[in-house]
Design a protein around this motif. Structure first.
Motif, PDB file in Angstrom:
ATOM      1  N   ASN A 172      -4.155  15.648   7.741  1.00  0.00           N
ATOM      2  CA  ASN A 172      -5.531  15.256   8.024  1.00  0.00           C
ATOM      3  C   ASN A 172      -5.950  15.740   9.414  1.00  0.00           C
ATOM      4  O   ASN A 172      -5.293  15.440  10.413  1.00  0.00           O
ATOM      5  N   ARG A 196       0.847  -1.176   0.000  1.00  0.00           N
ATOM      6  CA  ARG A 196       0.000   0.000   0.000  1.00  0.00           C
ATOM      7  C   ARG A 196       0.890   1.235   0.000  1.00  0.00           C
ATOM      8  O   ARG A 196       1.983   1.229   0.549  1.00  0.00           O
ATOM      9  N   SER A 209      -0.483   7.973   1.635  1.00  0.00           N
ATOM     10  CA  SER A 209      -0.669   9.266   0.997  1.00  0.00           C
ATOM     11  C   SER A 209       0.066  10.367   1.757  1.00  0.00           C
ATOM     12  O   SER A 209       0.075  10.394   2.986  1.00  0.00           O
ATOM     13  N   LYS A 210       0.650  11.296   1.021  1.00  0.00           N
ATOM     14  CA  LYS A 210       1.354  12.398   1.669  1.00  0.00           C
ATOM     15  C   LYS A 210       0.397  13.406   2.302  1.00  0.00           C
ATOM     16  O   LYS A 210       0.825  14.310   3.010  1.00  0.00           O
ATOM     17  N   THR A 211      -0.903  13.229   2.090  1.00  0.00           N
ATOM     18  CA  THR A 211      -1.885  14.120   2.713  1.00  0.00           C
ATOM     19  C   THR A 211      -2.240  13.700   4.135  1.00  0.00           C
ATOM     20  O   THR A 211      -2.850  14.458   4.876  1.00  0.00           O
TER      21      THR A 211
END
Length: 81
Positions: A14, A5, A8-10
């Protein structure tokens, strides 16, 4: 099941992640995502998850994992059923 997997760099930005009580809870969320099936599900047994997520870290307890899972549920990162 997916072989790997991509995180995500986001995720660090968050807002829900920021609501977790500690960095280890956030790390648990990331590790949890490496173990789920294609639909994002996994058995929610904290004893089992402790052994999957922290197999070599005896300082983490099933009670710790349970608390972090409940935090994730409370802020809306996971759904427990």
């Amino acid at each position: 099941m997916a072989r790997g997997r991509i995180i995500s760099k986001t995720i660090p930005a968050n807002k829900k992640m920021a609501l977790l009580s500690c960095d280890t809870a956030r790390l648990t969320y990331l590790y949890l995502n490496t173990q789920v099936d294609d639909e994002g599900r996994i058995e929610g047994d904290s004893f089992l998850l402790r052994s999957l997520l922290f197999p070599r870290d005896e300082t983490k307890t099933k009670e710790d994992v349970e608390r972090w899972l409940q935090e994730m549920h409370d802020v809306g990162l996971i759904i427990r059923y």
